[in-house]
Design a protein around this motif. Structure first.
Motif, short mmCIF file in Angstrom:
data_model
loop_
_atom_site.label_atom_id
_atom_site.label_comp_id
_atom_site.label_asym_id
_atom_site.label_seq_id
_atom_site.Cartn_x
_atom_site.Cartn_y
_atom_site.Cartn_z
N LEU A 1 42.46 38.85 -81.50
CA LEU A 1 42.65 40.13 -82.18
C LEU A 1 43.29 39.94 -83.55
N LYS A 2 44.23 39.01 -83.62
CA LYS A 2 44.86 38.72 -84.91
C LYS A 2 43.81 38.20 -85.91
N SER A 3 42.96 37.29 -85.44
CA SER A 3 41.90 36.78 -86.32
C SER A 3 40.95 37.88 -86.74
N VAL A 4 40.58 38.73 -85.80
CA VAL A 4 39.61 39.79 -86.08
C VAL A 4 40.18 40.78 -87.09
N LEU A 5 41.42 41.18 -86.91
CA LEU A 5 41.98 42.25 -87.74
C LEU A 5 42.68 41.75 -88.99
N GLN A 6 43.23 40.53 -88.93
CA GLN A 6 44.05 40.09 -90.06
C GLN A 6 43.56 38.77 -90.65
N GLY A 7 42.56 38.15 -90.06
CA GLY A 7 42.06 36.87 -90.56
C GLY A 7 40.99 37.07 -91.62
N GLU A 8 40.44 35.97 -92.12
CA GLU A 8 39.37 36.08 -93.12
C GLU A 8 38.15 36.73 -92.47
N SER A 9 37.35 37.37 -93.32
CA SER A 9 36.15 38.02 -92.82
C SER A 9 35.08 36.98 -92.50
N ASP A 10 34.75 36.82 -91.25
CA ASP A 10 33.75 35.85 -90.82
C ASP A 10 33.18 36.29 -89.47
N PRO A 11 32.34 37.33 -89.51
CA PRO A 11 31.82 37.89 -88.25
C PRO A 11 31.00 36.91 -87.41
N LEU A 12 30.45 35.88 -88.06
CA LEU A 12 29.70 34.89 -87.28
C LEU A 12 30.65 34.16 -86.33
N ARG A 13 31.88 33.97 -86.79
CA ARG A 13 32.90 33.31 -85.97
C ARG A 13 33.66 34.34 -85.11
N PHE A 14 33.88 35.51 -85.70
CA PHE A 14 34.61 36.58 -85.00
C PHE A 14 33.73 37.83 -84.93
N PRO A 15 32.79 37.85 -83.99
CA PRO A 15 31.83 38.96 -83.96
C PRO A 15 32.48 40.34 -83.84
N SER A 16 33.70 40.40 -83.29
CA SER A 16 34.35 41.71 -83.18
C SER A 16 34.71 42.30 -84.54
N GLN A 17 34.54 41.52 -85.61
CA GLN A 17 34.75 42.08 -86.95
C GLN A 17 33.61 43.03 -87.35
N ILE A 18 32.52 43.03 -86.60
CA ILE A 18 31.44 43.97 -86.91
C ILE A 18 31.98 45.39 -86.80
N ALA A 19 31.87 46.13 -87.87
CA ALA A 19 32.35 47.53 -87.94
C ALA A 19 33.85 47.65 -87.63
N ALA A 20 34.58 46.55 -87.75
CA ALA A 20 36.00 46.58 -87.33
C ALA A 20 36.84 47.56 -88.14
N ALA A 21 36.55 47.65 -89.44
CA ALA A 21 37.39 48.50 -90.30
C ALA A 21 37.26 49.97 -89.94
N ARG A 22 36.12 50.34 -89.36
CA ARG A 22 35.95 51.75 -89.00
C ARG A 22 36.05 51.95 -87.48
N THR A 23 36.65 50.99 -86.82
CA THR A 23 36.82 51.09 -85.37
C THR A 23 38.22 51.58 -85.04
N GLU A 24 38.32 52.42 -84.02
CA GLU A 24 39.63 52.82 -83.49
C GLU A 24 39.94 51.84 -82.35
N TRP A 25 41.07 51.15 -82.49
CA TRP A 25 41.44 50.12 -81.53
C TRP A 25 42.45 50.66 -80.53
N PHE A 26 42.16 50.50 -79.26
CA PHE A 26 43.08 50.91 -78.19
C PHE A 26 43.55 49.64 -77.48
N LEU A 27 44.83 49.35 -77.66
CA LEU A 27 45.37 48.07 -77.19
C LEU A 27 46.56 48.30 -76.28
N ASP A 28 46.82 47.33 -75.41
CA ASP A 28 48.10 47.34 -74.71
C ASP A 28 49.05 46.40 -75.48
N ARG A 29 50.33 46.43 -75.12
CA ARG A 29 51.34 45.62 -75.82
C ARG A 29 50.94 44.15 -75.87
N ALA A 30 50.43 43.63 -74.74
CA ALA A 30 50.12 42.19 -74.67
C ALA A 30 49.02 41.82 -75.67
#
Ligand code: 6PG
Length: 237
Positions: free
Chosen positions: A203-232
């Protein structure tokens, strides 16, 4: 930190927050257009959310329910995303079968993908060459940062025209059928529910790392995604 982040104390609370947001968005879409198009993911995390949703007495009329992705196994198979959704949500909420559009995991993957694309186009009213627009797409994220069935290194991550495809998920040794990036990006609302300590690093890589969706596919549309996370899951942000 992004205002698109909702961090809950427990996985159940995160599941409830995401489920409640999906309901509000479906109600809004139905009010505006009479119908609402929802696509949901599989895996293990959404089970709690589906069970919570099933208990709410929500009015599902006018909601057309689709899958984001499916493993190529029969619908009663242990690994079937449809099976999990049926057990946790469809049966308990008595959603009419005509409103449920599943991916035929039992069919030959390429055939299943083209049948599913035709069904999406028909129900959502997307002509040839148009990208179908879902009101809500709910996604998950794997420990390797995959989303839908787009795994790191998958060439289709660069595709901007396709709707559905069959893929071979090497890390899972599985054929799968998945929505493609153009559809994930075109959705009116994109939500991701991710829980557990194994999601913190990716999650840290997806949200705060360099943009590289091939490596972090969850970056697809990430900026316009609403993220629902637990503390962990949010621990490294
Ligand atoms: C699947 C999914 C997949 C899922 C992630 C997260 O078929 O596996 O739809 O994309 O969202 O793998 O899965 P977990 O919730 O099991 O961590």
């Amino acid at each position: 930190m992004s205002s698109n982040l909702s961090i809950s104390e427990t996985p159940l609370a995160a599941a409830e927050a995401c489920g409640a947001r999906i309901f509000r968005l479906l109600e809004g879409a139905r009010k505006r257009r009479g119908r609402a198009f929802l696509a949901v993911s599989g895996g293990s995390t959404p089970k709690m959310m589906f069970e919570w949703m099933a208990r709410q007495g929500f009015d599902w009329s006018g909601v057309e329910l689709f899958q984001v992705d499916e493993r190529c196994v029969p619908p009663d198979h242990q690994l079937s995303n449809y099976r999990m959704m049926r057990e946790a949500l469809l049966d308990a909420a008595a959603i009419p079968a005509a409103q449920v559009h599943r991916i035929a995991g039992e069919a030959e993957p390429a055939v299943s993908a083209s049948q599913y694309e035709a069904e999406i186009r028909h129900v959502l009213g997307a002509g040839a060459g148009e990208i179908p627009v879902f009101d809500v797409i709910h996604r998950g994220m794997g420990g390797d940062a995959h989303t839908a069935s787009l795994f790191p290194g998958e060439p289709l991550i660069a595709d901007r025209a396709g709707v559905v495809a069959a893929v071979w998920a090497e890390s899972m040794q599985q054929h799968r059928v998945t929505l493609l990036p153009a559809v994930l990006e075109a959705a009116r609302h994109s939500l991701c529910l991710a829980c557990g300590a194994d999601k913190a690093g990716p999650l840290k890589s997806v949200l705060q790392g360099e943009s590289d969706p091939l490596r972090f596919p969850s970056q697809i549309a990430a900026a316009r995604t609403e993220w629902f996370l637990d503390r962990a899951a949010a621990a490294a942000l």
